[in-house]
Design an enzyme around this catalytic site. Structure first.
Site, PDB file in Angstrom:
ATOM      1  N   CYS A  21       1.261  -0.736   0.345  1.00 47.61           N
ATOM      2  CA  CYS A  21       0.223   0.417  -0.192  1.00 47.61           C
ATOM      3  C   CYS A  21       0.685   0.951  -0.247  1.00 47.61           C
ATOM      4  O   CYS A  21       1.535   1.687   0.715  1.00 47.61           O
ATOM      5  CB  CYS A  21      -0.761  -0.299   1.169  1.00 47.61           C
ATOM      6  SG  CYS A  21      -1.832   1.785   1.174  1.00 47.61           S
ATOM      7  N   PRO A  22       0.709   2.529  -0.840  1.00 42.38           N
ATOM      8  CA  PRO A  22      -0.605   2.565  -1.418  1.00 42.38           C
ATOM      9  C   PRO A  22      -0.445   1.749  -2.749  1.00 42.38           C
ATOM     10  O   PRO A  22      -1.453   2.433  -3.548  1.00 42.38           O
ATOM     11  CB  PRO A  22      -0.587   4.088  -1.836  1.00 42.38           C
ATOM     12  CG  PRO A  22       0.561   4.267  -1.446  1.00 42.38           C
ATOM     13  CD  PRO A  22       1.765   3.241  -1.148  1.00 42.38           C
TER      14      PRO A  22
END
Lengths: 75, 375
Positions: free
Chosen positions: A14-15
């Site tokens: 993530c992201p």
């Protein structure tokens, strides 16, 4: 399912899965389908929420051998 | 402008010292509403990072310039991305190192008080999860109660204090967090105690923690005595330390009481819980200082960051100790309970030694608040 493009986001944290998904979706035409493969567990909640917020449709998702696969249709 | 790192330890100091902080939480809405960094003087803005991919201009007016702004996400990556965008827009900004994952794991040892003959009692406050562990120190020896799974925090602290860990207790079989007790005992040669009624399914050896058991820490008079106090689980046991402190485990908290349902037998254990809270505890000295195994809300923290209150005060202030009828009590602790803690059944299996997940998996299992209480 007719898939227009496949995005391999496996191994990305993530992201990045969503950042890459957004970039890929930007190029697709409305109605086309993107398949996203990810291993980040957070992708499930985040891609679901992002798709809805961005006006796309999450057609289906599945989990096999730790790989999450999403089919998102561009809105 | 600069992007700066803030550690969980620095955030913990801000909580304890009642400092201001503005938290820009970029996790999704559900995660934020379920569990966030709580502070007495913290302000919040929750915008998921994926709504900010096109830029942060829209939120800039909402970010204060007169206090620190901390961007928070689950693990770190997204908060760093957003922090860089905010910084490029001309603002100083912090991101939380390791995200909520590291916040969930951080432990702050705080001294609760002095014991007879130079002994000390420490409370290890796990702010992100609301877990409280204890270490009793006296004359080169230590006992630990309700240790969380970060065993090195305890063994290193003992080393720092130059004490040997002799006794390790769990007040009950925990369902909200993974116990470090057994592993600390293995690493140090200490004795590990567990209430036998909670341990029927465990697959390792332990020493039974029975009502009336006492151990002395060091050569002096510091006594740790067990008091059977069922209700949260059938085996739940409290401790009286140095005739001064009452360690209540998950039976009695500062602003709430234990819930009886996490081992699946709410209806059966309501009577036990009532008996413990309204009779067994009533017979104890009101000047005992209650030290629970959890806190649920930030208001339960004292000014020095400890979670501790006089038993007599709780008899007056704690709603759960002031329910007159048995029927209403039963209703309170069995109906409309809060959601159960994340992965609580798996966590119980880990604490019984039946499964041994990888470290990362253990972290995932413990994500979220502890939810061991009813108010």
């Amino acid at each position: 399912m007719d898939v227009n493009q496949v995005l391999d986001a496996k191994g990305l944290a993530c992201p990045m899965p969503i950042v890459r998904t957004k970039k890929a979706m930007d190029i697709l035409e409305s109605g086309q389908v993107l398949e996203v493969q990810a291993t980040d567990k957070g992708a499930l909640a985040d891609l679901t929420a992002w798709s809805a917020a961005a006006g796309h449709t999450l057609l289906e998702h599945k989990e096999e051998a730790d790989v999450l696969t999403f089919y998102i249709q561009k809105g | 402008m600069a992007v700066m790192k803030m550690t969980a330890a620095q955030v913990a100091r801000k909580v304890i010292e009642n400092k201001e902080l503005f938290i820009l939480d970029v996790r999704n809405k559900d995660s934020f509403e379920d569990w966030k960094i709580e502070g007495h003087s913290f302000d919040y803005l929750n915008i998921p990072y994926f709504d900010l991919l096109d830029g942060v201009d829209e939120i800039l007016p909402k970010l204060p310039t007169d206090k620190d702004v901390l961007v928070v996400c689950a693990k770190e990556g997204s908060s760093l991305m957003v922090a860089e965008m905010v910084s490029e827009a001309g603002r100083d900004v912090f991101y939380l190192e390791g995200g909520m994952k590291s916040w969930s794991m951080y432990l702050e040892p705080i001294k609760v008080g002095d014991l007879t003959g130079g002994g000390e009692l420490y409370q290890f406050v796990r702010l992100g999860k609301g877990c409280l562990s204890y270490m009793v120190i006296s004359e080169g020896e230590a006992a630990i109660i309700d240790a969380v799974r970060f065993t090195e925090v305890f063994t290193n602290f003992a080393k720092e204090k130059n004490v040997d860990i002799k006794h390790v207790f769990d007040t009950h079989l925990h369902a909200d967090h993974i116990s470090g007790g057994r592993h600390i005992a293995e690493a140090t040669g200490a004795t590990y105690y567990l209430p036998p009624k909670d341990a029927e399914e465990v697959v390792f050896d332990y020493t039974p923690l029975e009502d009336g058991l006492t151990v002395n820490i060091g050569a002096s008079q510091i006594e740790v005595g067990a008091l059977y106090s069922p209700g949260h689980t059938i085996g739940s046991t409290s401790f009286i330390v140095d005739s001064k402190y009452l360690l209540t485990g998950d039976i009695l908290f500062i602003d709430s009481i234990g819930r009886p349902d996490l081992a699946g037998l709410a209806a059966d254990w309501v009577g036990d819980l009532r008996e413990t809270l309204y009779h067994r505890y009533r017979e104890l000295a009101e000047d005992l200082i209650v030290l629970p195994a959890h806190f649920m809300i930030i208001e339960e923290l004292n000014e020095d960051g400890t979670v501790a209150r006089r038993l007599g005060d709780l008899f007056i202030e704690n709603h759960g100790l002031n329910i007159e009828s048995d029927e209403e009590f039963r209703h309170t602790v069995t109906d409309n309970l809060p959601p159960q803690p994340n992965a609580y059944e798996q966590i119980r299996q880990v604490n019984m030694g039946k499964i041994t997940p990888e470290n990362d998996e253990q972290t995932e299992m413990e994500i979220g608040p502890n939810r061991c209480a009813v108010r």
